[in-house]
Design a protein around this motif. Structure first.
Motif, PDB file in Angstrom:
ATOM      1  N   VAL A 171      49.982  30.646  33.920  1.00 32.64           N
ATOM      2  CA  VAL A 171      49.874  31.189  32.579  1.00 32.64           C
ATOM      3  C   VAL A 171      51.157  30.872  31.831  1.00 32.64           C
ATOM      4  O   VAL A 171      52.247  31.242  32.267  1.00 32.64           O
ATOM      5  CB  VAL A 171      49.639  32.714  32.612  1.00 32.64           C
ATOM      6  N   GLU A 172      51.026  30.171  30.737  1.00 30.84           N
ATOM      7  CA  GLU A 172      52.197  29.810  29.959  1.00 30.84           C
ATOM      8  C   GLU A 172      52.543  30.886  28.937  1.00 30.84           C
ATOM      9  O   GLU A 172      51.700  31.691  28.536  1.00 30.84           O
ATOM     10  CB  GLU A 172      51.946  28.490  29.225  1.00 30.84           C
ATOM     11  N   ASN A 173      53.788  30.870  28.524  1.00 33.62           N
ATOM     12  CA  ASN A 173      54.246  31.733  27.429  1.00 33.62           C
ATOM     13  C   ASN A 173      54.007  33.214  27.706  1.00 33.62           C
ATOM     14  O   ASN A 173      53.650  33.972  26.799  1.00 33.62           O
ATOM     15  CB  ASN A 173      53.572  31.344  26.112  1.00 33.62           C
ATOM     16  N   PHE A 174      54.165  33.634  28.945  1.00 32.68           N
ATOM     17  CA  PHE A 174      54.058  35.058  29.245  1.00 32.68           C
ATOM     18  C   PHE A 174      55.196  35.463  30.165  1.00 32.68           C
ATOM     19  O   PHE A 174      55.407  34.877  31.216  1.00 32.68           O
ATOM     20  CB  PHE A 174      52.729  35.402  29.922  1.00 32.68           C
ATOM     21  N   SER A 175      55.929  36.456  29.726  1.00 34.68           N
ATOM     22  CA  SER A 175      56.977  37.052  30.534  1.00 34.68           C
ATOM     23  C   SER A 175      57.023  38.525  30.164  1.00 34.68           C
ATOM     24  O   SER A 175      57.145  38.858  28.981  1.00 34.68           O
ATOM     25  CB  SER A 175      58.331  36.389  30.254  1.00 34.68           C
ATOM     26  N   PRO A 176      56.865  39.426  31.127  1.00 33.74           N
ATOM     27  CA  PRO A 176      56.821  40.862  30.806  1.00 33.74           C
ATOM     28  C   PRO A 176      58.074  41.299  30.050  1.00 33.74           C
ATOM     29  O   PRO A 176      59.191  41.064  30.502  1.00 33.74           O
ATOM     30  CB  PRO A 176      56.743  41.539  32.183  1.00 33.74           C
ATOM     31  N   PHE A 177      57.898  41.883  28.879  1.00 34.97           N
ATOM     32  CA  PHE A 177      59.039  42.381  28.125  1.00 34.97           C
ATOM     33  C   PHE A 177      59.284  43.853  28.399  1.00 34.97           C
ATOM     34  O   PHE A 177      60.240  44.436  27.891  1.00 34.97           O
ATOM     35  CB  PHE A 177      58.840  42.148  26.623  1.00 34.97           C
ATOM     36  N   HIS A 178      58.411  44.487  29.203  1.00 36.26           N
ATOM     37  CA  HIS A 178      58.620  45.848  29.680  1.00 36.26           C
ATOM     38  C   HIS A 178      58.228  45.888  31.151  1.00 36.26           C
ATOM     39  O   HIS A 178      57.170  45.389  31.516  1.00 36.26           O
ATOM     40  CB  HIS A 178      57.768  46.870  28.906  1.00 36.26           C
ATOM     41  N   SER A 179      59.059  46.460  31.989  1.00 39.65           N
ATOM     42  CA  SER A 179      58.703  46.628  33.391  1.00 39.65           C
ATOM     43  C   SER A 179      57.637  47.712  33.495  1.00 39.65           C
ATOM     44  O   SER A 179      57.707  48.739  32.823  1.00 39.65           O
ATOM     45  CB  SER A 179      59.929  47.023  34.213  1.00 39.65           C
ATOM     46  N   GLY A 180      56.659  47.481  34.317  1.00 39.36           N
ATOM     47  CA  GLY A 180      55.605  48.467  34.478  1.00 39.36           C
ATOM     48  C   GLY A 180      54.382  47.852  35.118  1.00 39.36           C
ATOM     49  O   GLY A 180      54.409  46.715  35.601  1.00 39.36           O
ATOM     50  N   PHE A 181      53.294  48.604  35.122  1.00 40.79           N
ATOM     51  CA  PHE A 181      52.061  48.139  35.725  1.00 40.79           C
ATOM     52  C   PHE A 181      51.188  47.454  34.679  1.00 40.79           C
ATOM     53  O   PHE A 181      50.994  47.978  33.580  1.00 40.79           O
ATOM     54  CB  PHE A 181      51.301  49.315  36.351  1.00 40.79           C
ATOM     55  N   TYR A 182      50.681  46.311  35.048  1.00 40.24           N
ATOM     56  CA  TYR A 182      49.793  45.549  34.184  1.00 40.24           C
ATOM     57  C   TYR A 182      48.440  45.429  34.876  1.00 40.24           C
ATOM     58  O   TYR A 182      48.369  45.155  36.065  1.00 40.24           O
ATOM     59  CB  TYR A 182      50.367  44.160  33.912  1.00 40.24           C
ATOM     60  N   ARG A 183      47.386  45.627  34.087  1.00 45.68           N
ATOM     61  CA  ARG A 183      46.032  45.498  34.632  1.00 45.68           C
ATOM     62  C   ARG A 183      45.549  44.070  34.379  1.00 45.68           C
ATOM     63  O   ARG A 183      45.476  43.618  33.236  1.00 45.68           O
ATOM     64  CB  ARG A 183      45.098  46.510  33.975  1.00 45.68           C
ATOM     65  N   ILE A 184      45.237  43.378  35.450  1.00 41.26           N
ATOM     66  CA  ILE A 184      44.825  41.980  35.357  1.00 41.26           C
ATOM     67  C   ILE A 184      43.352  41.866  35.737  1.00 41.26           C
ATOM     68  O   ILE A 184      42.943  42.300  36.819  1.00 41.26           O
ATOM     69  CB  ILE A 184      45.674  41.099  36.294  1.00 41.26           C
ATOM     70  N   ARG A 185      42.574  41.289  34.856  1.00 42.54           N
ATOM     71  CA  ARG A 185      41.142  41.089  35.113  1.00 42.54           C
ATOM     72  C   ARG A 185      40.844  39.599  35.094  1.00 42.54           C
ATOM     73  O   ARG A 185      41.241  38.887  34.184  1.00 42.54           O
ATOM     74  CB  ARG A 185      40.303  41.805  34.051  1.00 42.54           C
ATOM     75  N   THR A 186      40.179  39.128  36.111  1.00 43.30           N
ATOM     76  CA  THR A 186      39.832  37.715  36.215  1.00 43.30           C
ATOM     77  C   THR A 186      38.337  37.560  36.417  1.00 43.30           C
ATOM     78  O   THR A 186      37.675  38.428  36.974  1.00 43.30           O
ATOM     79  CB  THR A 186      40.563  37.046  37.393  1.00 43.30           C
ATOM     80  N   SER A 187      37.826  36.442  35.952  1.00 43.86           N
ATOM     81  CA  SER A 187      36.435  36.060  36.190  1.00 43.86           C
ATOM     82  C   SER A 187      36.464  34.633  36.711  1.00 43.86           C
ATOM     83  O   SER A 187      36.832  33.697  35.987  1.00 43.86           O
ATOM     84  CB  SER A 187      35.611  36.145  34.895  1.00 43.86           C
ATOM     85  N   ILE A 188      36.124  34.446  37.980  1.00 47.13           N
ATOM     86  CA  ILE A 188      36.263  33.137  38.605  1.00 47.13           C
ATOM     87  C   ILE A 188      35.000  32.753  39.376  1.00 47.13           C
ATOM     88  O   ILE A 188      34.243  33.615  39.828  1.00 47.13           O
ATOM     89  CB  ILE A 188      37.476  33.092  39.559  1.00 47.13           C
ATOM     90  N   TRP A 189      34.780  31.462  39.501  1.00 49.63           N
ATOM     91  CA  TRP A 189      33.666  30.920  40.280  1.00 49.63           C
ATOM     92  C   TRP A 189      34.027  29.506  40.691  1.00 49.63           C
ATOM     93  O   TRP A 189      34.987  28.929  40.201  1.00 49.63           O
ATOM     94  CB  TRP A 189      32.353  30.956  39.499  1.00 49.63           C
ATOM     95  N   SER A 190      33.299  28.976  41.621  1.00 50.86           N
ATOM     96  CA  SER A 190      33.611  27.650  42.151  1.00 50.86           C
ATOM     97  C   SER A 190      32.446  26.695  41.920  1.00 50.86           C
ATOM     98  O   SER A 190      31.313  27.114  41.654  1.00 50.86           O
ATOM     99  CB  SER A 190      33.927  27.737  43.654  1.00 50.86           C
ATOM    100  N   PHE A 191      32.727  25.407  42.039  1.00 50.31           N
ATOM    101  CA  PHE A 191      31.719  24.375  41.781  1.00 50.31           C
ATOM    102  C   PHE A 191      32.170  23.066  42.411  1.00 50.31           C
ATOM    103  O   PHE A 191      33.324  22.932  42.852  1.00 50.31           O
ATOM    104  CB  PHE A 191      31.522  24.187  40.270  1.00 50.31           C
ATOM    105  N   HIS A 192      31.288  22.095  42.429  1.00 47.95           N
ATOM    106  CA  HIS A 192      31.621  20.735  42.842  1.00 47.95           C
ATOM    107  C   HIS A 192      31.447  19.839  41.627  1.00 47.95           C
ATOM    108  O   HIS A 192      30.433  19.918  40.925  1.00 47.95           O
ATOM    109  CB  HIS A 192      30.714  20.251  43.973  1.00 47.95           C
ATOM    110  N   PHE A 193      32.456  19.019  41.368  1.00 47.80           N
ATOM    111  CA  PHE A 193      32.436  18.195  40.159  1.00 47.80           C
ATOM    112  C   PHE A 193      32.641  16.736  40.522  1.00 47.80           C
ATOM    113  O   PHE A 193      33.545  16.384  41.272  1.00 47.80           O
ATOM    114  CB  PHE A 193      33.533  18.647  39.193  1.00 47.80           C
ATOM    115  N   ASP A 194      31.777  15.889  39.965  1.00 49.21           N
ATOM    116  CA  ASP A 194      31.896  14.438  40.127  1.00 49.21           C
ATOM    117  C   ASP A 194      31.859  13.830  38.725  1.00 49.21           C
ATOM    118  O   ASP A 194      30.885  14.033  37.991  1.00 49.21           O
ATOM    119  CB  ASP A 194      30.746  13.895  40.967  1.00 49.21           C
ATOM    120  N   PRO A 195      32.899  13.102  38.321  1.00 48.59           N
ATOM    121  CA  PRO A 195      32.918  12.522  36.972  1.00 48.59           C
ATOM    122  C   PRO A 195      31.698  11.655  36.665  1.00 48.59           C
ATOM    123  O   PRO A 195      31.342  11.480  35.501  1.00 48.59           O
ATOM    124  CB  PRO A 195      34.209  11.690  36.970  1.00 48.59           C
TER     125      PRO A 195
END
Length: 242
Positions: A171-195
Motif C-alpha cells: 500500500v503506497e502513501n500510507f503511514s499511521p499518523f497516530h499510534s493505535g488500532f486500525y481495522r483492516i478489511r480485505t476481500s481476496i480471491w485467487s485465479f489462473h491467468f493466461d495472457p
C-alpha cells in the motif's frame, strides 16, 4: 494409585518446607514487566523495558529470586516507567480519530499491467491496461498523476505471484499518523491467468493464501478461494510513522 501417591507427595512436600522454608516471592524482571503492561493496558507495541535497570542474573537466568533485588533507585525507575505506561494508555483527545480509505491498487503505477492488472466484471481489463500504458504524442509514457485516476477504475486488482521477484505488492502513501488500532478489511480471491485467454480468468488449482505484513512482521495469513471473493476483517496495532 492416585490416593497412595497423594499421601506420599503431601508428606514429602511438608517435610521439604520445614527443612528449606517456602519458595521466596520475587518481583517481575523488566521483560515480564513490559509484557504485563502490554497485556494489562492492551498496548502490544509498548516499549518500557529499556527504562528499567538491567536485571541481575544467577546461573545465567534473570528470573531467579536471589538475583532480583529491590532498591530505592529501582523503585523510582519503576514509578517513572509506570508514568510512561499511563501516558501511552490515556487518550489525549476528546474523540478518537476516524479515518477510512479504500485501496484498489497495490504497488507502483510502473508495474501496473505487468505484475498487477485491473479486473472488471470478472475479467482482466486489457483495454484499461492499454490505456494506462499508452504513450503520449511526444512518445513519453503517461505521467503518474494522470495514471492514478485510471488505476481506480476497476472492481478488483489482479496480482501475478512469481512474475517479478522485485515486485512486492504494498500500500503506497500510507503511514499511521497516530499510534493505535486500525481495522483492516480485505476481500481476496485467487485465479489462473493466461495472457493468451484474452482476459478470461480461470479457476485456480487450489485455495491460495495471502500474507498481510507490516515492516516485515506478519499480521495474518488469509485464505483466497478460487474465483469466490472472501472478506477478512481484523484489528491490528500500528505505530505512528511505521
Amino acid at each position: 494409585m492416585l490416593k497412595g501417591l497423594a499421601g506420599l507427595l503431601t508428606n514429602a512436600g511438608n517435610q521439604r518446607q520445614k527443612e528449606r522454608g517456602r519458595v521466596a516471592l520475587r518481583r517481575l524482571n523488566r521483560t515480564e514487566y513490559e509484557n504485563t503492561m502490554r497485556d494489562l493496558f492492551e498496548l502490544p507495541g509498548l516499549e518500557v523495558k529499556d527504562l528499567l535497570p538491567e536485571d541481575g542474573r544467577l546461573a545465567g537466568f534473570d528470573k531467579a529470586t536471589d538475583a532480583l533485588d529491590l532498591s530505592a533507585v529501582l523503585l523510582r525507575r519503576y514509578l517513572e516507567a509506570a508514568d510512561v505506561v499511563l501516558d501511552a494508555a490515556i487518550a489525549h483527545q476528546d474523540k478518537p480519530l476516524v479515518w477510512k480509505h479504500r485501496y484498489r491498487r497495490l504497488g507502483g503505477s510502473t508495474q501496473f499491467g505487468q505484475a498487477s492488472f485491473p479486473i472488471n466484471g470478472g475479467r482482466a481489463d486489457l483495454a484499461l491496461v492499454k490505456e494506462i500504458n499508452r504513450r503520449r504524442a511526444d512518445g513519453r509514457t503517461m505521467p503518474v498523476q494522470e495514471r492514478i485516476p485510471l488505476l481506480e477504475k476497476c472492481d478488483s486488482l489482479g496480482i501475478l505471484s512469481g512474475t517479478r521477484e522485485s515486485f512486492t505488492p504494498q500500500v503506497e502513501n500510507f503511514s499511521p499518523f497516530h499510534s493505535g488500532f486500525y481495522r483492516i478489511r480485505t476481500s481476496i480471491w485467487s485465479f489462473h491467468f493466461d495472457p493468451k485467454d484474452n482476459g478470461e480468468l480461470r479457476p485456480a488449482e487450489r485455495t491460495q493464501s495471502f500474507a498481510l505484513t507490516a515492516n516485515g512482521r506478519v499480521l495474518a495469513y488469509l485464505d483466497a478461494p478460487s474465483l469466490k471473493p472472501r472478506e477478512h476483517e481484523g484489528r491490528r496495532l500500528a505505530e505512528r510513522g511505521r
